[in-house]
Scaffold this active site. Structure first.
Site, PDB file in Angstrom:
ATOM      1  CG  ASP A  58     -21.359 -44.219 -57.867  1.00  0.00           C
ATOM      2  OD1 ASP A  58     -22.343 -43.891 -57.560  1.00  0.00           O
ATOM      3  OD2 ASP A  58     -21.035 -45.048 -58.520  1.00  0.00           O
ATOM      4  CB  CYS A  66     -17.023 -51.657 -50.219  1.00  0.00           C
ATOM      5  SG  CYS A  66     -18.714 -51.324 -49.089  1.00  0.00           S
ATOM      6  CD  GLU A 104     -35.889 -36.821 -57.547  1.00  0.00           C
ATOM      7  OE1 GLU A 104     -36.911 -36.211 -56.555  1.00  0.00           O
ATOM      8  OE2 GLU A 104     -35.679 -38.437 -57.221  1.00  0.00           O
ATOM      9  CD  GLN A 152     -28.110 -55.222 -56.950  1.00  0.00           C
ATOM     10  OE1 GLN A 152     -28.170 -54.190 -56.117  1.00  0.00           O
ATOM     11  NE2 GLN A 152     -26.338 -55.570 -57.327  1.00  0.00           N
ATOM     12  CE1 TYR A 205     -25.968 -40.124 -58.430  1.00  0.00           C
ATOM     13  CE2 TYR A 205     -24.040 -41.213 -59.908  1.00  0.00           C
ATOM     14  CZ  TYR A 205     -24.468 -40.830 -58.680  1.00  0.00           C
ATOM     15  OH  TYR A 205     -24.668 -41.608 -57.413  1.00  0.00           O
ATOM     16  CD  GLU A 264     -21.093 -53.701 -57.508  1.00  0.00           C
ATOM     17  OE1 GLU A 264     -20.597 -52.289 -57.812  1.00  0.00           O
ATOM     18  OE2 GLU A 264     -21.604 -54.357 -57.286  1.00  0.00           O
TER      19      GLU A 264
HETATM   20  C1  LIG Z   1     -24.348 -49.181 -59.455  1.00  0.00           C
HETATM   21  S1  LIG Z   1     -24.105 -48.050 -58.769  1.00  0.00           S
HETATM   22  C2  LIG Z   1     -24.477 -46.616 -58.842  1.00  0.00           C
HETATM   23  C3  LIG Z   1     -24.933 -46.067 -57.976  1.00  0.00           C
HETATM   24  C4  LIG Z   1     -26.192 -45.216 -58.143  1.00  0.00           C
HETATM   25  N1  LIG Z   1     -25.829 -43.932 -58.952  1.00  0.00           N
HETATM   26  C5  LIG Z   1     -27.429 -44.572 -57.287  1.00  0.00           C
HETATM   27  O1  LIG Z   1     -28.396 -44.480 -57.946  1.00  0.00           O
HETATM   28  O2  LIG Z   1     -27.740 -45.305 -56.613  1.00  0.00           O
HETATM   29  C6  LIG Z   1     -23.993 -48.806 -57.023  1.00  0.00           C
HETATM   30  C7  LIG Z   1     -23.707 -50.382 -56.952  1.00  0.00           C
HETATM   31  O3  LIG Z   1     -23.054 -50.513 -55.544  1.00  0.00           O
HETATM   32  C8  LIG Z   1     -23.375 -51.783 -55.507  1.00  0.00           C
HETATM   33  N2  LIG Z   1     -23.573 -52.167 -54.291  1.00  0.00           N
HETATM   34  C9  LIG Z   1     -24.631 -52.143 -52.799  1.00  0.00           C
HETATM   35  N3  LIG Z   1     -23.518 -52.499 -52.045  1.00  0.00           N
HETATM   36  C10 LIG Z   1     -22.790 -53.115 -51.860  1.00  0.00           C
HETATM   37  C11 LIG Z   1     -21.460 -53.547 -50.725  1.00  0.00           C
HETATM   38  N4  LIG Z   1     -21.991 -53.597 -49.946  1.00  0.00           N
HETATM   39  N5  LIG Z   1     -20.497 -52.986 -51.676  1.00  0.00           N
HETATM   40  C12 LIG Z   1     -20.175 -53.361 -52.765  1.00  0.00           C
HETATM   41  N6  LIG Z   1     -20.855 -53.078 -53.072  1.00  0.00           N
HETATM   42  C13 LIG Z   1     -22.462 -52.865 -53.155  1.00  0.00           C
HETATM   43  C14 LIG Z   1     -24.374 -52.428 -56.371  1.00  0.00           C
HETATM   44  O4  LIG Z   1     -23.917 -53.921 -56.497  1.00  0.00           O
HETATM   45  C15 LIG Z   1     -24.627 -51.506 -57.557  1.00  0.00           C
HETATM   46  O5  LIG Z   1     -23.417 -52.002 -58.470  1.00  0.00           O
END
Ligand SMILES: C[S@@+](CC[C@H](N)C(=O)[O-])C[C@H]1O[C@@H](n2cnc3c(N)ncnc32)[C@H](O)[C@@H]1O
Length: 294
Positions: free
Chosen positions: A208, A188, A284, A80, A109, A152
């Protein structure tokens, strides 16, 4: 009054009248505004232009203007686009693929997601899916759990947050393994499968992840992938365990209904409660889910 379309700037050096780029832009905007009004009756919104992105969408896709004054960090990982932007009122904000994720202003949050003061984490085993900003891990560790494992996918998100979102994640992203927690870098879903095969169980699993999680597998629809995450999460939970996650903005009734539909499709059956919080950097109110076996 001079109309914007006729604005000109005298260039005294050359003794002639020239039009600046700003005037050309304004002229184009006026022409567009008139045409849009004539054709559709709609008004062209007032937008500020410049090098810094300052508009981000609300969950129901309205445009919100932020007081961004600097781009602190920018990189593209294999997964990303990662940006940390500074907002005068919200502090540093993590933006992933042009969407707001979390800011220094957003303790509410994390506290609402974890149900601070409602859930008891002492001595508990916890798994966080995603959570790369480190804020949830940081806050959970204050509640003395037995152990937390965080899955993560994006190493670079964690490096950026460790450096620029230190006020919300402390030093938890500095080390990848301690007696209290382990951060595993990977998809994950892959690690959940591994844990299921090992018979590992948790008291709490946290979703998350980004709103549209990154799928390592070629699963067509986003909702299919979200259901895969839910199914695997419940396979990891102890019988009295809980799955906690963020839903969406409370105005996104259709999307919330779709999420609840995925919950209803789960076997064995689950039941859920919800909580709400106004998240400063989302500007929001958001809905959070607490899901248990029925
Ligand atoms: C930063 S956190 C916070 C989420 C948040 N508060 C929101 O608004 O969506 C989201 C994390 O999910 C991770 N992520 C997305 N898909 C994933 C996967 N398949 N396995 C592990 N991590 C993942 C992203 O890299 C990101 O760092």
């Amino acid at each position: 009054m001079e109309s914007a379309g006729e604005q000109t700037t005298p260039d005294s050096d050359r003794g002639c009248i020239v039009e600046t780029e700003a005037h050309t832009g304004k002229r184009l905007e006026n022409t567009l505004a008139k045409k849009l009004k004539a054709l559709t009756g709609q008004v062209l919104p007032t937008l500020k232009r410049g090098d810094l992105a300052r508009y981000f969408p609300s969950s129901d896709e309205r445009i919100i203007e932020y007081d961004i004054d600097s781009l602190v960090y920018e990189a593209r990982s294999p997964f990303q686009k990662i940006q940390i932007m500074h907002s005068k009122t919200l502090g540093n904000m993590l933006i992933l693929d042009e969407l707001q994720n979390i800011a220094e202003s957003d303790l509410i949050y994390t506290e609402t997601l974890m149900g601070r003061g409602i859930e008891n984490y002492e001595g508990k085993e916890i798994c966080i899916l995603g959570g790369g900003d480190g804020a949830l891990l940081y806050e959970l560790l204050k509640e003395k759990p037995k152990h937390v494992v965080m899955l993560e996918i994006d190493e670079l998100v964690m490096q950026a947050c460790n450096k620029y979102l230190n006020s919300i994640c402390g030093d938890v992203l500095e080390k990848r393994k301690t007696d209290q927690y382990e951060i595993v870098v990977g998809d994950c879903v892959e690690y959940m499968k591994k844990f299921i095969a090992e018979g590992r169980k948790f008291d709490y699993v946290f979703g998350d992840l980004t709103d549209i999680p990154i799928s390592g597998a070629p699963i067509g629809e986003c909702w299919d992938f979200i259901r895969t995450i839910l199914e695997h999460s419940f396979m990891l939970l102890k019988p009295d365990g809980k799955y906690l996650t963020h839903g969406n903005g409370t105005t996104c009734l259709e999307s919330l209904e779709l999420f609840e539909e995925q919950l209803r499709l789960l076997k064995p059956k689950v039941k859920f409660t919800t909580s709400k919080a106004f998240v400063p950097s989302f500007m929001e109110e958001w809905l959070f889910y607490q899901v248990t076996f029925a």
